[in-house]
Design a protein around this motif. Structure first.
Motif, PDB file in Angstrom:
ATOM      1  N   LEU A  10       0.806  -1.224   0.000  1.00  0.00           N
ATOM      2  CA  LEU A  10       0.000   0.000   0.000  1.00  0.00           C
ATOM      3  C   LEU A  10       0.838   1.273   0.000  1.00  0.00           C
ATOM      4  CD1 LEU A  10      -2.874  -0.949   2.465  1.00  0.00           C
ATOM      5  CD2 LEU A  10      -2.937  -0.889  -0.027  1.00  0.00           C
ATOM      6  N   CYS A  15      -5.955   5.345   0.059  1.00  0.00           N
ATOM      7  CA  CYS A  15      -6.968   4.530   0.723  1.00  0.00           C
ATOM      8  C   CYS A  15      -7.953   5.450   1.439  1.00  0.00           C
ATOM      9  CB  CYS A  15      -6.320   3.582   1.725  1.00  0.00           C
ATOM     10  SG  CYS A  15      -5.138   2.420   0.989  1.00  0.00           S
ATOM     11  N   TYR A  74      -9.446   4.719  -5.424  1.00  0.00           N
ATOM     12  CA  TYR A  74      -8.978   4.180  -4.144  1.00  0.00           C
ATOM     13  C   TYR A  74      -8.558   2.711  -4.276  1.00  0.00           C
ATOM     14  CZ  TYR A  74     -10.819   8.397  -1.959  1.00  0.00           C
ATOM     15  OH  TYR A  74     -11.051   9.711  -1.601  1.00  0.00           O
TER      16      TYR A  74
END
Length: 457
Positions: A10, A15, A74
């Motif tokens: 990530l 996010c 996202y």
């Protein structure tokens, strides 16, 4: 397996967290530790969460959730509000867009779960219960924290620095795995844990210089009577490092699942008059795989040297000059009797115990009947279910009293364990009445009468 575990990268990924309270903050901390760029949507956002987002160059949106928010690309979304209808709305909109979404403490509205984590970066261990018991997951995490040294992260990082060089020197992936396993069993760990990196580098250089193609080996492992918690530590270690697992009918599924996941599995189970692979074929398989350089785990129910024909298999390995190890297992007589609450010996009832095979040969078991008719001893019969009626009659014919207690233990030590108690005179009829199935162990002797007092299963 109800969920598929993955580890997401990530770093620098955007996010979204819907929610601005303490629950949202906890999830934001985890995502920020993974390097994610955070966007927060909520009418009110706690000061602590605001500061975290600003520190990691994220964005704050002081507003209620609207589907238009998801027009951003996202990577994943977490619904962390205290309003179930909002969390459900977030889930439905994300599902429509194939976005990974988690609704905190709302299992039906989760496409992924956030596990409990043991962080030894770059080594990461996650524990998940599919949302059924997060407290249990956290307790397991606590246990693992005490078992896994913090230096494991250093070791993982150090190994990564050598990975390319080792791969070039040992192109075969199976052999390369063995190289690393042997290296981790050496003093390398302690050198890295203590930051003695010069010594660690020298050790791995020497290991590469002296590396030779490994020879095959066979591990003759007793898997015990069925309960996986009865495995020895050595058995579990060798099961985890074997390239090939050759197993029989008496090895339970939970035990088989403890073997290395990517190991080749070969079933050679033998039931009465139905041998998947004859014994001679099993012997040949062990030699063949070992001569290919494989590490072979011959996994046998119970103990390999008690009616397990382990001696025959080892003879074949010796003749072929194949290296082997033997790991004893808890034999069925010991395991099943204990789980049934029947002591095999007892000062007041039995001063000796005899293990016998109940296999029929030409319709009748060949047993020393006169020696078996003795009041203060326990008889344990393996594989005697089919010939049980004949065995009972023979014992009575040779002087044993018809009222001698006898117990049948079917699938002992497993959740399906069934125990039926009777006498030599009536036990055969109880097999049909109680639908007793193999594998079944038979115990004959006064110690059987102690079951009602001592049983614990």
């Amino acid at each position: 397996m109800d969920i598929f575990p993955i580890s997401l990268k990530l770093k620098q990924q955007i996010c979204l967290i819907v929610g601005g309270g303490s629950i949202a903050y906890r999830k934001a901390v985890l995502l920020s530790q993974a390097g994610a760029v955070l966007h927060i949507v909520a009418p009110q956002i706690d000061e602590q969460l605001q500061q975290l987002v600003k520190t990691h160059q994220g964005e704050l949106f002081f507003d209620v959730f609207k589907p238009t928010v998801l027009e951003q690309p996202y990577r994943l979304v977490i619904a962390a509000t205290d309003q179930p209808n909002v969390n459900r709305h977030v889930f439905e909109e994300c599902e429509a867009r194939n976005l990974l979404v988690n609704s905190v403490d709302d299992i039906p509205h989760c496409r992924f779960m956030v596990p409990a984590i043991v962080d030894r970066a770059p080594l990461l261990i996650s524990i998940a219960s599919n949302g059924t018991s997060p407290v249990l997951s956290r307790q397991i995490r606590t246990q693992l924290e005490t078992l896994i040294p913090h230096g494991m992260g250093k070791l993982a990082k150090f190994s990564g620095q050598w990975r390319k060089q080792v791969k070039a020197h040992i192109p075969n992936p199976e052999q390369r795995r063995i190289f690393w396993e042997d290296l981790y069993a050496s003093s390398l760990k302690e050198q890295v844990f203590n930051d003695n990196l010069d010594a660690a580098n020298l050790l791995i250089e020497q290991a590469l210089q002296t590396w030779q193609t490994p020879k095959g080996e066979v591990y003759l492992v007793g898997a015990g009577p069925g309960d996986p918690e009865l495995l020895t530590l050595k058995a579990l270690r060798l099961m985890q490092q074997a390239d090939v697992v050759i197993y029989d009918r008496l090895v339970s599924e939970p035990i088989l699942n403890l073997c290395r996941r990517d190991a080749e599995r070969v079933y050679v189970g033998k039931a009465r008059s139905n041998h998947a692979v004859p014994q001679e074929g099993i012997n040949a398989l062990l030699v063949e795989y070992a001569q290919q350089g494989k590490r072979v785990c011959r996994l046998k129910g119970g103990d390999p040297f008690i009616f397990g024909r382990g001696g025959e298999e080892i003879q074949e390995l010796v003749d072929a000059n194949v290296t082997f190890q033997v790991v004893p297992g808890i034999t069925a007589a010991s395991g099943c009797s204990a789980y049934a609450g029947i002591p095999l010996t007892h000062r007041d009832y039995a001063q000796s115990v005899r293990f016998l095979t109940g296999h029929l040969k030409e319709g009748s078991p060949e047993l020393p009947w006169k020696e078996l008719v003795y009041e203060n001893q326990t008889l344990v019969l393996y594989m005697g279910l089919v010939g049980l009626e004949t065995i009972s009659q023979k014992l009575i014919e040779h002087g044993q009293r018809p009222t001698m207690p006898i117990a049948l233990i079917s699938k002992g030590t497993t959740p399906e364990q069934k125990v039926v108690v009777g006498t030599l005179a009536d036990i055969a009829s109880k097999v049909i009445e109680h639908e007793i199935q193999a594998p079944t162990l038979t115990i004959i002797g006064e110690v059987v009468n102690l079951r009602e007092k001592l049983k614990w299963q």
